[in-house]
Design a protein around this motif. Sequence first.
Motif, PDB file in Angstrom:
ATOM      1  N   GLU A 212     -36.965 103.227  24.863  1.00  0.00           N
ATOM      2  CA  GLU A 212     -38.424 103.290  24.841  1.00  0.00           C
ATOM      3  C   GLU A 212     -38.946 103.741  23.481  1.00  0.00           C
ATOM      4  O   GLU A 212     -39.871 104.553  23.386  1.00  0.00           O
ATOM      5  N   GLY A 213     -38.322 103.224  22.416  1.00  0.00           N
ATOM      6  CA  GLY A 213     -38.801 103.497  21.070  1.00  0.00           C
ATOM      7  C   GLY A 213     -38.294 104.784  20.460  1.00  0.00           C
ATOM      8  O   GLY A 213     -38.569 105.063  19.284  1.00  0.00           O
ATOM      9  N   LEU A 214     -37.563 105.592  21.203  1.00  0.00           N
ATOM     10  CA  LEU A 214     -36.969 106.817  20.686  1.00  0.00           C
ATOM     11  C   LEU A 214     -35.455 106.685  20.658  1.00  0.00           C
ATOM     12  O   LEU A 214     -34.894 105.834  21.346  1.00  0.00           O
ATOM     13  N   ARG A 215     -34.792 107.551  19.892  1.00  0.00           N
ATOM     14  CA  ARG A 215     -33.342 107.477  19.754  1.00  0.00           C
ATOM     15  C   ARG A 215     -32.676 108.474  20.701  1.00  0.00           C
ATOM     16  O   ARG A 215     -32.933 109.679  20.636  1.00  0.00           O
ATOM     17  N   TYR A 216     -31.830 107.943  21.545  1.00  0.00           N
ATOM     18  CA  TYR A 216     -31.014 108.777  22.416  1.00  0.00           C
ATOM     19  C   TYR A 216     -29.616 108.824  21.814  1.00  0.00           C
ATOM     20  O   TYR A 216     -28.963 107.786  21.632  1.00  0.00           O
ATOM     21  N   VAL A 217     -29.159 110.033  21.500  1.00  0.00           N
ATOM     22  CA  VAL A 217     -27.872 110.214  20.836  1.00  0.00           C
ATOM     23  C   VAL A 217     -27.067 111.230  21.636  1.00  0.00           C
ATOM     24  O   VAL A 217     -27.546 112.341  21.893  1.00  0.00           O
ATOM     25  N   ASN A 218     -25.864 110.851  22.037  1.00  0.00           N
ATOM     26  CA  ASN A 218     -24.978 111.775  22.744  1.00  0.00           C
ATOM     27  C   ASN A 218     -23.658 111.850  21.992  1.00  0.00           C
ATOM     28  O   ASN A 218     -23.052 110.824  21.683  1.00  0.00           O
ATOM     29  N   CYS A 219     -23.208 113.070  21.716  1.00  0.00           N
ATOM     30  CA  CYS A 219     -22.016 113.269  20.893  1.00  0.00           C
ATOM     31  C   CYS A 219     -20.727 112.895  21.612  1.00  0.00           C
ATOM     32  O   CYS A 219     -19.695 112.712  20.954  1.00  0.00           O
ATOM     33  N   GLY A 220     -20.740 112.835  22.944  1.00  0.00           N
ATOM     34  CA  GLY A 220     -19.504 112.593  23.677  1.00  0.00           C
ATOM     35  C   GLY A 220     -18.716 113.878  23.860  1.00  0.00           C
ATOM     36  O   GLY A 220     -19.286 114.911  24.205  1.00  0.00           O
ATOM     37  N   ASP A 221     -17.409 113.853  23.582  1.00  0.00           N
ATOM     38  CA  ASP A 221     -16.589 115.034  23.848  1.00  0.00           C
ATOM     39  C   ASP A 221     -15.300 114.964  23.044  1.00  0.00           C
ATOM     40  O   ASP A 221     -14.956 113.936  22.448  1.00  0.00           O
ATOM     41  N   TRP A 222     -14.557 116.110  23.055  1.00  0.00           N
ATOM     42  CA  TRP A 222     -13.225 116.188  22.459  1.00  0.00           C
ATOM     43  C   TRP A 222     -12.210 116.590  23.516  1.00  0.00           C
ATOM     44  O   TRP A 222     -11.275 117.349  23.265  1.00  0.00           O
ATOM     45  N   VAL A 223     -12.407 116.054  24.711  1.00  0.00           N
ATOM     46  CA  VAL A 223     -11.468 116.212  25.814  1.00  0.00           C
ATOM     47  C   VAL A 223     -10.827 114.870  26.122  1.00  0.00           C
ATOM     48  O   VAL A 223      -9.609 114.758  26.247  1.00  0.00           O
ATOM     49  N   ASP A 224     -11.639 113.863  26.203  1.00  0.00           N
ATOM     50  CA  ASP A 224     -11.157 112.542  26.599  1.00  0.00           C
ATOM     51  C   ASP A 224     -11.418 111.488  25.532  1.00  0.00           C
ATOM     52  O   ASP A 224     -10.507 110.818  25.064  1.00  0.00           O
ATOM     53  N   SER A 225     -12.687 111.354  25.107  1.00  0.00           N
ATOM     54  CA  SER A 225     -13.028 110.236  24.223  1.00  0.00           C
ATOM     55  C   SER A 225     -12.909 110.556  22.746  1.00  0.00           C
ATOM     56  O   SER A 225     -12.747 109.656  21.925  1.00  0.00           O
ATOM     57  N   CYS A 226     -12.986 111.841  22.359  1.00  0.00           N
ATOM     58  CA  CYS A 226     -12.879 112.266  20.962  1.00  0.00           C
ATOM     59  C   CYS A 226     -13.898 111.536  20.079  1.00  0.00           C
ATOM     60  O   CYS A 226     -13.549 110.681  19.247  1.00  0.00           O
ATOM     61  N   THR A 227     -15.158 111.887  20.252  1.00  0.00           N
ATOM     62  CA  THR A 227     -16.241 111.245  19.532  1.00  0.00           C
ATOM     63  C   THR A 227     -17.146 112.291  18.882  1.00  0.00           C
ATOM     64  O   THR A 227     -17.220 113.437  19.319  1.00  0.00           O
ATOM     65  N   ALA A 228     -17.828 111.867  17.835  1.00  0.00           N
ATOM     66  CA  ALA A 228     -18.775 112.723  17.130  1.00  0.00           C
ATOM     67  C   ALA A 228     -19.871 111.844  16.540  1.00  0.00           C
ATOM     68  O   ALA A 228     -19.712 110.625  16.415  1.00  0.00           O
ATOM     69  N   ILE A 229     -20.962 112.487  16.170  1.00  0.00           N
ATOM     70  CA  ILE A 229     -22.043 111.806  15.453  1.00  0.00           C
ATOM     71  C   ILE A 229     -22.086 112.368  14.050  1.00  0.00           C
ATOM     72  O   ILE A 229     -21.992 113.583  13.849  1.00  0.00           O
ATOM     73  N   VAL A 230     -22.218 111.481  13.054  1.00  0.00           N
ATOM     74  CA  VAL A 230     -22.406 111.931  11.682  1.00  0.00           C
ATOM     75  C   VAL A 230     -23.711 111.350  11.148  1.00  0.00           C
ATOM     76  O   VAL A 230     -24.120 110.241  11.525  1.00  0.00           O
ATOM     77  N   GLU A 231     -24.361 112.139  10.298  1.00  0.00           N
ATOM     78  CA  GLU A 231     -25.561 111.685   9.599  1.00  0.00           C
ATOM     79  C   GLU A 231     -25.213 111.488   8.138  1.00  0.00           C
ATOM     80  O   GLU A 231     -24.677 112.391   7.486  1.00  0.00           O
ATOM     81  N   HIS A 232     -25.512 110.301   7.624  1.00  0.00           N
ATOM     82  CA  HIS A 232     -25.284 110.012   6.217  1.00  0.00           C
ATOM     83  C   HIS A 232     -26.489 110.463   5.391  1.00  0.00           C
ATOM     84  O   HIS A 232     -27.523 110.861   5.941  1.00  0.00           O
ATOM     85  N   PHE A 233     -26.357 110.407   4.089  1.00  0.00           N
ATOM     86  CA  PHE A 233     -27.391 110.970   3.225  1.00  0.00           C
ATOM     87  C   PHE A 233     -28.668 110.129   3.186  1.00  0.00           C
ATOM     88  O   PHE A 233     -29.671 110.580   2.622  1.00  0.00           O
ATOM     89  N   ASP A 234     -28.645 108.947   3.767  1.00  0.00           N
ATOM     90  CA  ASP A 234     -29.873 108.158   3.891  1.00  0.00           C
ATOM     91  C   ASP A 234     -30.523 108.346   5.261  1.00  0.00           C
ATOM     92  O   ASP A 234     -31.508 107.675   5.580  1.00  0.00           O
ATOM     93  N   GLY A 235     -29.974 109.261   6.084  1.00  0.00           N
ATOM     94  CA  GLY A 235     -30.530 109.503   7.409  1.00  0.00           C
ATOM     95  C   GLY A 235     -29.929 108.645   8.502  1.00  0.00           C
ATOM     96  O   GLY A 235     -30.231 108.821   9.681  1.00  0.00           O
ATOM     97  N   ARG A 236     -29.051 107.705   8.107  1.00  0.00           N
ATOM     98  CA  ARG A 236     -28.423 106.833   9.099  1.00  0.00           C
ATOM     99  C   ARG A 236     -27.455 107.621   9.966  1.00  0.00           C
ATOM    100  O   ARG A 236     -26.651 108.403   9.472  1.00  0.00           O
ATOM    101  N   LEU A 237     -27.523 107.415  11.282  1.00  0.00           N
ATOM    102  CA  LEU A 237     -26.624 108.064  12.221  1.00  0.00           C
ATOM    103  C   LEU A 237     -25.497 107.110  12.604  1.00  0.00           C
ATOM    104  O   LEU A 237     -25.727 105.912  12.780  1.00  0.00           O
ATOM    105  N   GLU A 238     -24.298 107.656  12.746  1.00  0.00           N
ATOM    106  CA  GLU A 238     -23.136 106.841  13.094  1.00  0.00           C
ATOM    107  C   GLU A 238     -22.316 107.554  14.163  1.00  0.00           C
ATOM    108  O   GLU A 238     -22.071 108.755  14.082  1.00  0.00           O
TER     109      GLU A 238
END
Length: 260
Positions: A212-238
């Motif tokens: 709905e026009g907003l960003r939903y970001v979930n980091c996940g976990d380090w139990v099963d999926s081993c995921t993280a979110i990083v922000e680059h210096f241009d503001g891009r999220l990965e």
Amino acid sequence: MPKVRSVFLSDIHLGTRACQAERLLDFLRLHPAENIFLIGDIIDFWAMRRGICWTPAQNTVVQKVLRRARHGERVVFIPGNHDEALRDYCGVAFGDIEVADELIHQAADGKRYLLIHGDQFDQVTRHHRWVALLGDQAYELLVRLNLWLSWLRRKLGMPGYWSLAGYAKRKVKTALNFIFDFEESAIRHARERGLDGVICGHIHWAALREIEGLRYVNCGDWVDSCTAIVEHFDGRLELVTWDAATSHPVSPTVDDVVEV
């Protein structure tokens, strides 16, 4: 690997057998950052009441985060429901680590995100704690079974990693989202606050997408999926999914993941 502006981690569950601290150490080693945001369930006090499993690698995770804070990286710890005892210390700094109930983070591109663990949007955790505790124990059992399953797959020469816990989550994800509307609740809360999105954890389901026009970001976990979110210096999220075999990121395998 080049430095990033921010790293967002949640649901590490230190103190449990399921915590994949070795993989997290590899990830941290290759991701120096200006900011580290620990978004809840970093230490699992719930599980530690049943029995503590604190490995040398888990100890090294704590030491590495403390060292990075001492060397100038901003580290903010936002407690979750599994480490909710630390919510009594919100507003206090432990050494060089800030503790906050929530935080507004302005990315390099000017977007403003609410950083919050997310149990506030989970109707089970809020109103049916006994169900949440039971579900937590069931999830821990699935993760333990997955350790044996992974060993068996290696013995049989079967390639790749298959997650029993992840399979169970995929089977119930649609029903749970329909009943409890976790993601929609998080986005609605961010909209009411006049923000551009929310970065959370809690449900162990990594995501990076528009709702709905907003960003939903979930980091996940380090139990099963081993995921993280990083922000680059241009503001891009990965969204980064860490691979155990290569200690490098792999292509995301979660649903509805986009880079924004």
